[in-house]
Scaffold this motif. Structure first.
Motif, PDB file in Angstrom:
ATOM      1  N   ALA A 138      25.932  37.703   3.375  1.00 51.47           N
ATOM      2  CA  ALA A 138      26.181  37.912   1.948  1.00 51.47           C
ATOM      3  C   ALA A 138      26.738  36.681   1.252  1.00 51.47           C
ATOM      4  O   ALA A 138      26.892  36.692   0.025  1.00 51.47           O
ATOM      5  N   LEU A 139      27.032  35.608   1.978  1.00 50.55           N
ATOM      6  CA  LEU A 139      27.578  34.407   1.350  1.00 50.55           C
ATOM      7  C   LEU A 139      26.543  33.766   0.434  1.00 50.55           C
ATOM      8  O   LEU A 139      25.344  33.804   0.715  1.00 50.55           O
ATOM      9  N   PRO A 140      26.997  33.127  -0.655  1.00 46.23           N
ATOM     10  CA  PRO A 140      26.065  32.425  -1.543  1.00 46.23           C
ATOM     11  C   PRO A 140      25.659  31.087  -0.930  1.00 46.23           C
ATOM     12  O   PRO A 140      26.420  30.126  -0.935  1.00 46.23           O
ATOM     13  N   TYR A 141      24.491  31.023  -0.348  1.00 41.61           N
ATOM     14  CA  TYR A 141      24.052  29.789   0.299  1.00 41.61           C
ATOM     15  C   TYR A 141      23.423  28.860  -0.729  1.00 41.61           C
ATOM     16  O   TYR A 141      22.925  29.300  -1.759  1.00 41.61           O
ATOM     17  N   PRO A 142      23.400  27.534  -0.488  1.00 41.25           N
ATOM     18  CA  PRO A 142      23.819  26.953   0.794  1.00 41.25           C
ATOM     19  C   PRO A 142      25.314  26.661   0.874  1.00 41.25           C
ATOM     20  O   PRO A 142      25.933  26.311  -0.137  1.00 41.25           O
ATOM     21  N   VAL A 143      25.886  26.814   2.048  1.00 43.68           N
ATOM     22  CA  VAL A 143      27.212  26.305   2.369  1.00 43.68           C
ATOM     23  C   VAL A 143      27.059  25.359   3.550  1.00 43.68           C
ATOM     24  O   VAL A 143      26.099  25.458   4.321  1.00 43.68           O
ATOM     25  N   THR A 144      27.986  24.432   3.697  1.00 47.04           N
ATOM     26  CA  THR A 144      27.886  23.450   4.770  1.00 47.04           C
ATOM     27  C   THR A 144      28.120  24.095   6.125  1.00 47.04           C
ATOM     28  O   THR A 144      27.445  23.777   7.110  1.00 47.04           O
ATOM     29  N   ALA A 145      29.086  24.996   6.175  1.00 47.45           N
ATOM     30  CA  ALA A 145      29.399  25.685   7.427  1.00 47.45           C
ATOM     31  C   ALA A 145      30.136  26.970   7.112  1.00 47.45           C
ATOM     32  O   ALA A 145      30.720  27.130   6.031  1.00 47.45           O
ATOM     33  N   VAL A 146      30.098  27.893   8.062  1.00 47.88           N
ATOM     34  CA  VAL A 146      30.830  29.146   7.983  1.00 47.88           C
ATOM     35  C   VAL A 146      31.989  29.080   8.970  1.00 47.88           C
ATOM     36  O   VAL A 146      31.801  28.697  10.132  1.00 47.88           O
ATOM     37  N   LEU A 147      33.184  29.419   8.508  1.00 52.87           N
ATOM     38  CA  LEU A 147      34.364  29.481   9.368  1.00 52.87           C
ATOM     39  C   LEU A 147      34.616  30.940   9.721  1.00 52.87           C
ATOM     40  O   LEU A 147      34.913  31.758   8.845  1.00 52.87           O
ATOM     41  N   ALA A 148      34.481  31.271  11.008  1.00 51.94           N
ATOM     42  CA  ALA A 148      34.606  32.657  11.466  1.00 51.94           C
ATOM     43  C   ALA A 148      35.721  32.749  12.494  1.00 51.94           C
ATOM     44  O   ALA A 148      35.739  32.010  13.475  1.00 51.94           O
ATOM     45  N   VAL A 149      36.640  33.671  12.273  1.00 51.90           N
ATOM     46  CA  VAL A 149      37.823  33.779  13.124  1.00 51.90           C
ATOM     47  C   VAL A 149      37.487  34.473  14.436  1.00 51.90           C
ATOM     48  O   VAL A 149      36.582  35.313  14.510  1.00 51.90           O
TER      49      VAL A 149
END
Length: 302
Positions: free
Chosen positions: A94-105
């Motif tokens: 659901a993130l609005p792409y593009p993003v450089t990277a996803v940070l997932a805990v």
């Protein structure tokens, strides 16, 4: 390995005095930290109080950060995911792409086995349109990871690296850097141990205190990354007082109080269950920042 090198600032979410999202202040603050030398922004990290934001507010924060990064040609790391694998995959999608990277805990509270953590991130990385950074923060997740597990995660397709925030420099950190540090990205996530991890070869940092002193933290990362060891040590020693002051009370309460005192955001407001920082803590953080003295580059002098 991705090109995620340098300082990435996990932005606070400023509120007005009546507790609503201060969008203009967030935009100004995002530009200010990039002006000071940050390589990019982190949207909706712990410092942003994401669990206290509505879905609409989280979307606004992401939109503002994405627009600023697009305008400035800066990297955007977006935080998504939680302690359920299927929910994490849906949140990332659901993130609005593009993003450089996803940070997932690392999955928190349920305390999966280390094999479970590997299976979780294998599934998340396979489903993610963007490279994934593993946020390893055991004092929040109650799930420490061993050196061999970190190395296996580093070898997982579409896992670009780590936000490493394990509360010190121990055997697992040394093993990660020794066995995988040249082929994965390691970003320091502990403000007070940033200089030490950079000395071991980390590629950059995601540091909450950089909301208050972005230029100094950008210089710290640059010094270690370019081999200016004397400058890196000196800056690390100076910045320890800032890190200590910022985390004297729950994050991001002290940061917000100090930014509000400097007139950079409209209020020090946070949302429950957080309470505003004390005046004493805010004053200590402001004093630590005011005491910073730029260290000249030894390489430039040479």
């Amino acid at each position: 390995m991705t090109s995620l090198h340098g300082l990435f600032v996990p932005l606070i979410t400023p509120f007005t005095a009546d507790g609503t999202l201060a969008t203009e202040a967030l935009q100004r603050h995002a530009h200010a930290v990039l002006d000071a030398g940050a390589s990019g922004l982190v949207a909706l990290g712990t410092t942003a109080e994401p669990s206290a934001l509505t879905a609409a507010e989280r979307a606004q924060v992401l939109d503002i950060c994405a627009a600023v990064c697009a305008e400035r040609g800066a990297a955007l790391i977006a935080c998504a995911g939680g302690n359920a694998t299927a929910d994490s995959i849906r949140a990332i999608a659901a993130l609005p792409y593009p993003v450089t990277a996803v940070l997932a805990v690392v999955p928190y509270y349920v305390r999966p086995s280390e094999e479970g953590v590997i299976a979780h991130f294998t599934a998340v990385a396979a489903a993610s349109p963007a490279p994934v950074l593993v946020y390893d923060v055991p004092y929040r997740t109650a799930r420490p990871l061993s050196g061999p597990t970190l190395v296996r995660l580093a070898e997982t397709p579409n896992i670009a690296g780590f936000k490493h925030a394990v509360g010190g420099i121990g055997a697992s950190t040394v093993e990660l850097m020794a066995r995988a540090g040249t082929r994965t990205t390691v970003l320091c996530g502990d403000d007070r141990f940033a200089s030490a991890l950079l000395a071991l070869g980390a590629h950059g940092a995601i540091l909450a205190a950089a909301n208050l002193a972005p230029a100094a933290y950008a210089a710290l990362v640059d010094a270690w990354r370019t081999g200016d060891l004397a400058r890196g040590r000196a800056l690390g020693h100076q910045l320890d007082a800032v890190g200590a002051a910022v985390f004297a009370e729950p994050n991001p309460t002290v940061i917000k109080a100090a930014l509000a005192a400097r007139g950079e955001i409209p209020s020090a407001a946070v949302r429950l269950p957080l309470l505003p920082a004390s005046g004493e803590s805010a004053e200590a953080a402001l004093a630590a920042c005011a005491a910073l003295r730029p260290e000249p580059s030894r390489r430039a002098e040479a």
